[in-house]
Design an enzyme around this catalytic site. Structure first.
Site, short mmCIF file in Angstrom:
data_model
loop_
_atom_site.label_atom_id
_atom_site.label_comp_id
_atom_site.label_asym_id
_atom_site.label_seq_id
_atom_site.Cartn_x
_atom_site.Cartn_y
_atom_site.Cartn_z
N GLY B 239 42.35 46.84 48.52
CA GLY B 239 41.57 47.18 49.36
C GLY B 239 40.21 47.22 48.75
N PHE B 240 39.82 47.72 47.37
CA PHE B 240 38.65 47.83 46.66
C PHE B 240 37.90 48.70 47.43
CE2 PHE B 240 40.65 43.52 46.01
CZ PHE B 240 41.07 43.70 44.62
N THR B 468 47.48 49.15 41.70
CA THR B 468 47.14 49.59 40.59
C THR B 468 48.33 49.94 39.68
OG1 THR B 468 46.90 51.60 41.52
CG2 THR B 468 44.71 50.35 41.28
N ILE B 633 45.77 56.14 28.50
CA ILE B 633 46.14 55.17 29.40
C ILE B 633 47.57 55.38 29.57
CG2 ILE B 633 46.43 52.53 29.51
CD1 ILE B 633 43.39 53.93 29.66
N PRO B 636 49.74 50.76 29.74
CA PRO B 636 48.77 49.67 29.19
C PRO B 636 48.89 48.46 29.81
CG PRO B 636 49.87 51.07 27.34
CD PRO B 636 50.53 51.39 28.41
N GLY B 708 40.54 52.21 37.63
CA GLY B 708 40.12 51.26 38.78
C GLY B 708 38.55 50.56 38.85
N GLU B 709 37.58 51.28 38.45
CA GLU B 709 36.24 50.90 38.67
C GLU B 709 35.68 50.42 37.61
OE1 GLU B 709 35.54 52.25 42.33
OE2 GLU B 709 37.59 53.34 42.03
#
Lengths: 322, 749, 226
Positions: B239-240, B468, B633, B636, B708-709
């Protein structure tokens, strides 16, 4: 998409005897039917016709059946060996999937990517509605043509294959209700002039059956160079197909065609004349490129194509002379 | 293509690279996305779009369409059900466009839905939609892409010191304007809704990055109780940001389905993806940097403006990362909005920070050039030790280490600063770098974990996996807590019948879900041990639960091997239970005492190499080294994939992407995937990803911040800086195009 | 010859909704759902997949009223489906998805610009969105569902899982169909060659490096095995 009848032709005669629209790979036609640009009421599937062979002609040339798929043609040994410019052009076009679908005949009839042509909500398109005007003029025109344009149309011819075929001086064999005839590729594509709706020399009902290539010229070097924004899967901003004989540091003979810049696959006669017999040097290549683009008429956003096309010619000639 | 991930030494599953549990579903076509749902008697809906950008519908003639084969219904302003708006600024129930579809006859942007046709088949509906005749009266549309002539107010976003005075006095200055174009999210999955009513209740199978918000918002839009709306997003084709909040098509599908009393599928087409479901807005930013001759920042001023629609005021927030990234005593950030006849913008990956950092990091590169200083050195010299916008310490900031590590891995010290001075294989090389940052957030989440009598452990949460790897993160926590293999773990997401989880956006999903799952799992284990103690016939009857533990699915005495214990499902069966379940909750970071008074952000550094063939103006990104300080994380393997993918998107942002509006009609004229260019496989550079992997314990037990960004932040300015280094052309308006490169004076390699 | 679309075998096998809480209860009569069909569920390692509520749905089949039709028989993954007098406008993509409920093949652009819809026709990869269903009547069509199922993955599917060759998974069917076809096409050995061979499949998540790695592993492994 509007409703249409469908039949599969089993022979060329049967196909040319119908009034329907021919469909082969469908990569252009189905796309445009979905957009409402093409609205055939009858489709005639020509994929079963026995035109899927590549064979050597008695004169040493090559006969390519209209139903030969782009990927098969690109990887055909005879094409790879003697007509590298065609193989390179084909492989630079579209995507592997589309090349598996698209046919030689169909690709000759590929339509422009002009966004205003492709959207019927713009009533002003002289290609779709003769006499209605041109929405591309004054619109977004970065991808539009700079050579062969008219006040009625600035749409770019999008094909890579046809550029190579133009440099190779291919002959197009057609068959129609009135019989068979041959059309030199130079005569096949029409400039838009005042009738951009007339794109080629085909008469109603005529079907492309073969494309003939002349016998390969010995010692000729062939290059297809395509320049674009992204690395792949994109139409050309400028491309050059070069078939050149270079020996002793001189250009003995050369054919150059340009893509991405013309309203049809663009034969650069002026550049050829400027190069023939001249030393194969960067300065001469550049001078020839200047000649090739002399008639360019860019729009507000695509002036860069003039310089880009020149550099494309210079680089392609440099590669062909190496 | 080396990828280093840390730490390799963790023996437990948190922090270990694991293959996604949903991989077999995604690779076999079994995973069900919204448009994959089918119901008996389902009808297909196709919207009709406006062909003007500004004006009014004078006449809408649906008669021809209505009479076409298979057509069931044509909805438009004249016959639409009453729809409602959501409460403004209620962040629990947000829609993308405030205006419900067909609310009035006014046209605000090209492509706006003016009708929707429903028919038995998709082909019939598509044909009939093309037959709806609409007559408009047009009014002048605001379509200028020049935002520079804005003369209105510029409200302050952040302010310290006196930037104006400090800039005037600074010996070294940069004063430039940067433009980032409208970009379109373009997930490959197009937005879709399948609506199915049962009595007064509707289930919406959706393309949603936030099923809970979607439910609340659609209940308000449809004017029905929240309990009567269920939203399901089992799998989402990314979707971003474009799928965070409902778009008008969702209501169209719901109304059509209610009218017909049949399930209705409405899938937006790719043309509509460019006009009706959001975009990153056009931004123009003026940056003024003042510095000492040895490269210490004295002042920073950012004045940004972005376009928005006539319907909604959407601030892109380009100041997101500006105020705390570097140490600078005087700073001013202002914002402004320019209304245009375009669809409503929406957050797109790294909203604000990504375009903001393009401008700021480009300006920093220009400052480095003006100072004749290495750009890495300039960043290090201005590193901030606290958040100077509010005086708060950072919870965990390792920007310096990101930059130093990246420089070392990239081989930055080999760089020669002169333009066009580096060559390889007949090509000019350009090397550029940029810093990156993105905020760290955590939102409320509830989750239910259950130990089942069939020997499985399950978790349920109404969040969703945008791609994700959220499904797998849930499974990792359950494995960590129970020792069960993935085969015995069931993760249930994407359905509002379950406990409410967070949106998948803003890089906060992971940080938000972890505490809820973890605490639910802890509770359920605790209850299990009590059951072991209290159940008649249990081998542990009467044993102090504190002396029991669960290992690899078996309850046993602490200090004894797990094999001596009893499978938990046996104890559940002995107690005649179907399951033992418990709820867990995450509190918002803003309410967490551990995070109080801390500035929470992720950081990163991007190093980019471009290869440039000056003779033909061909430029490609050849190599990227990216170092990310994103907290701990969790997986990974998936995390590195995220970062690499963001870099690929950054290549597109830097060199390819731009939504172009026709200057007369306002139509996104390159609104298709052949003309709107996104990176293809051959555009992919060699990408080296490093995670510093410092847990940020202010975020929670696991110390994860979210990634994510941030992978996208800083890529475009690093590319533009590399382009300058190779070509001498400074591109301040993205994307970098061939027409820019042709300006280079370098003609030979 | 299958007269009506039914659940795929793998869908039936995978109908393991945990807790038995909600079943697949779509009523084929009256067109209304009798109740919510199922909860979202995902079991580890693909144990729990959706059955989907389609069951023996009587979807629109055959010739659409008022539209031209042509007799169309699609052979998909070895199974023949007689679609009767199918509306000639139906693309192979929409026939697979909306008529046969083989929804593994995805629609991303509907214009041959993204590759999400890639399937094999007579062993060659094509864009099913630009292929009219009637034109491939009688040809051998292979979709993602014909390669492998969870638990019995095709080596390329397994390599995509191992290398994380996806994120959201939406373009993945097309990527895998392309990659499997590419194994048999003339393609050079380098990553650069593979990238060009995969150029017709856009992945907006940008999982390209992992997709290339997955392809190279499968190719090198099959080469080693002769």
């Amino acid at each position: 998409m509007q409703s249409f009848s469908y039949e599969k032709a089993q022979s060329v005669e049967q196909a040319t005897g119908t009034t329907g629209k021919f469909i082969a790979g469908g990569t252009t036609l189905v796309d445009l039917m979905k957009l409402g640009v093409e609205t055939p009421t009858q489709l005639v599937d020509v994929t079963a016709l026995p035109l899927a062979q590549v064979e050597t002609l008695p004169n040493g040339g090559l006969r390519i059946g209209a139903m030969v798929r782009n990927s098969d043609l690109a990887h055909h040994p005879a094409v790879g060996k003697d007509y590298a410019v065609l193989s390179e052009a084909l492989l630079s076009g579209a995507s592997p999937q589309l090349r598996n679908m698209a046919t030689t005949g169909g690709n000759l009839l590929q339509r422009t990517r002009c966004p205003y042509f492709r959207d019927p909500s713009y009533s002003n398109c002289n290609k779709r509605n003769p006499g209605s005007g041109c929405a591309a003029i004054g619109g977004h025109n970065r991808m539009m043509a700079i050579l062969g344009t008219s006040d009625a149309c600035i749409a770019t011819h999008p094909s890579d294959m046809c550029v190579a075929l133009t440099a190779l001086e291919a002959t197009i064999q057609v068959e129609g209700p009135k019989g068979k005839r041959s059309i030199a590729i130079a005569d096949f594509y029409k400039l838009p002039g005042t009738t951009p709706n007339v794109e080629n020399a085909l008469e109603p009902g005529e079907l492309i059956t073969y494309v003939d290539l002349p016998a390969p010229r010995k010692a000729s070097k062939q290059v297809y160079l395509k320049l674009r924004d992204r690395a792949s899967y994109e139409f050309a901003l400028a491309s050059a197909a070069v078939v050149a004989e270079v020996s002793g540091g001189h250009v003995r003979a050369v054919q150059i065609a340009l893509g991405g810049v013309g309203t049809r696959p663009w034969r650069a006669h002026e550049a050829e004349a400027a190069l023939t017999g001249k030393p194969a040097t960067a300065a001469h290549f550049r001078a020839a490129a200047e000649d090739a683009l002399k008639g360019a008429k860019p729009s507000s956003e695509n002036g860069f194509k003039v310089e880009l096309a020149k550099r494309c010619i210079v680089r392609a000639m440099t590669m062909a002379s190496a | 293509m080396a990828t280093q991930t840390t730490p390799p030494s963790q023996s437990n599953v948190i922090g270990r690279s694991v293959a996604r549990i949903d991989g077999p579903l995604k690779t076999t076509g079994t995973a069900q996305y919204a448009a994959d749902f089918h119901f008996p008697n389902m009808a297909h809906a196709v919207p009709v779009q406006s062909t003007i950008a500004s004006g009014r519908i004078e006449k809408l003639d649906a008669a021809a369409a209505q009479s076409m084969p298979g057509v069931l219904l044509v909805l438009h302003h004249g016959n639409m059900d009453k729809l409602y708006r959501v409460v403004p600024n209620d962040f629990s129930a947000t829609t993308s466009e405030a205006r419900p579809p067909f609310e009035d006859r006014t046209i605000y942007y090209w492509g706006q839905y003016v009708a929707v046709v429903v028919a038995e088949t998709l082909e019939q509906a598509t044909a009939a939609a093309a037959a709806v005749k609409v007559e408009y009266s047009q009014t002048p549309a605001k379509l200028s892409t020049n935002l520079g002539d804005y003369a209105g107010k510029r409200p302050s976003v952040s302010q310290r010191g006196d930037a104006e005075k400090a800039f005037a006095a600074a010996p070294i200055k940069v004063d430039q304007t940067y433009v980032t174009p409208a970009e379109t999210h373009n997930p490959i999955e197009m937005h879709a809704t399948v609506a199915a009513w049962e009595g007064d209740s509707v289930t919406l199978y959706e393309t949603s990055q936030g099923v809970v918000n979607h439910r609340y918002a659609m209940a308000q839009v449809l004017g029905i109780p929240r309990e009567n709306v269920t939203v399901v997003t089992r799998f989402l084709g990314s979707g971003f940001g474009g799928k965070l909040f409902p778009w008008p098509h969702s209501a169209l599908a719901a109304v059509a389905s209610r009218r017909l009393q049949r399930p209705v599928k409405l899938s937006v087409n790719r043309t509509m993806m460019f006009s009706n479901v959001g975009h990153r807005p056009l931004c123009e930013q003026r940056f003024q940097l003042g510095a000492t001759t040895d490269g210490k920042l004295l002042s920073l001023r950012q004045d940004y403006i972005n376009h928005t629609s006539l319907i909604d005021d959407i601030d892109e927030g380009c100041g997101e990362a500006t105020t705390y990234l570097y140490s600078v005593p005087s700073l001013t950030v202002t914002r402004a909005l320019a209304q245009r006849n375009v669809g409503t913008p929406s957050p797109m990956r790294g909203p604000g920070a990504v375009p903001g950092l393009f401008a700021m990091e480009s300006a920093m590169d220009e400052l480095a050039v003006a100072l004749n200083m290495d750009p890495v050195e300039l960043r290090l010299r201005n590193d901030a030790t606290k958040d100077e916008s509010n005086g708060q310490p950072f919870s965990s900031r390792h920007l310096k280490e990101c930059i130093e590590t990246g420089a070392a891995k990239f081989g930055w010290k080999q760089r020669t600063p002169a333009v066009g001075s580096m060559r390889r294989d007949g090509r000019v090389l350009g090397w550029g770098m940029a810093a990156a940052s993105w905020g760290a957030y955590r939102f409320p989440c509830a989750a239910t974990v259950a130990l089942e009598v069939d020997g499985r452990v399950t978790v349920r949460c109404a969040t969703q996996d945008v791609g994700t790897g959220t499904y797998t993160i849930f499974a990792q926590v359950l494995q960590e807590k129970t020792g069960l293999p993935f085969e015995r773990i069931g993760v249930h997401l994407g359905d509002t019948s379950m406990p409410e989880g967070p949106m998948s956006g803003g890089s906060w999903a992971t940080a938000s879900v972890l505490p809820a799952v973890s605490s639910a799992a802890d509770s359920v284990v605790k209850t299990l041990l009590q059951v072991a103690n209290s159940t008649a016939g249990s081998p542990f009857a009467g044993v102090d639960p504190a002396k029991l533990q669960l290992t690899a699915g078996r309850v046993h005495q602490a200090g004894e091997p797990a094999e001596t214990g009893v499978p938990f499902e046996k104890l559940i069966a002995m107690a005649r239970l179907s399951r033992i379940s418990a709820d867990g909750n995450t509190t918002a970071i803003f309410e967490d005492p551990k995070a109080k008074g801390l500035s929470l952000h992720s950081f990163g550094a991007q190093f980019v190499e471009v290869e440039w063939e000056p003779q033909i103006a061909r430029l490609r990104v050849s190599r990227v080294v990216t170092v990310i300080d994103g907290g701990r994380i969790i997986n990974p393997k998936a995390a590195a994939n995220q970062i690499k993918g963001a870099v690929v998107m950054g290549v597109g942002m830097g060199l390819l992407e731009q939504t172009v509006y026709d200057p007369r009609t306002g139509q996104p004229i390159n609104g298709n995937m052949a003309d709107y260019l996104m990176a293809t496989c051959p555009d992919t550079p060699e990408i080296d990803v490093t995670f510093l992997d410092y847990p940020d314990l202010a975020m929670g037990e696991y110390g994860a911040r979210g990634i994510g960004e941030i992978g996208l932040a800083g890529v475009a300015p690093a590319i533009a800086s590399a382009v300058y280094h190779a070509t001498g052309v400074r591109v301040r308006t993205l994307p970098v195009r061939i027409e820019d490169l042709l300006q280079s004076r370098i003609r030979e390699a | 010859m299958a007269e009506k679309p039914t659940l795929r075998e793998d869908q039936q096998l995978l109908d393991l909704e945990p807790l038995g809480q909600i079943g697949s209860e779509a009523s084929a009569s009256g067109g209304q759902l009798t109740r919510r069909t199922f909860l979202s569920g995902l079991g580890a390692a693909g144990l729990v997949a959706s059955a989907g509520p389609l069951s023996a749905a009587a979807a629109p089949m055959g010739q659409a009223e008022g539209a031209a039709g042509a007799h169309t028989v699609l052979t998909v993954n070895g199974e023949q489906h007689d679609l009767g007098m199918l509306d000639t406008r139906v693309t192979l993509l929409d026939a697979l998805r909306e008529r046969l409920y083989l929804t593994g093949t995805k629609k991303g652009c509907d214009h041959g610009q993204c590759g999400a819809c890639t399937v094999h026709v007579d062993g060659r990869r094509v864009n099913s969105c630009l292929t009219l269903a009637v034109m491939v009547s009688g040809k051998e069509i292979t979709t993602i569902e014909g390669l492998g199922v969870p638990g019995r993955l095709h080596p390329m599917q397994a390599a995509f899982v191992e290398h994380d060759g996806y994120q959201c998974g939406y373009c993945t069917s097309g990527q895998i169909m392309s990659a499997v076809a590419l194994l048999k096409e003339p393609v050079g050995p380098s990553d650069h060659d593979v990238k060009e061979g995969m150029a017709g499949n856009i992945c907006r998540c940008g999982a390209y490096p992992n997709i290339v790695a997955a392809f190279q592993q499968v190719r090198n492994h099959s080469t080693m095995n002769g």
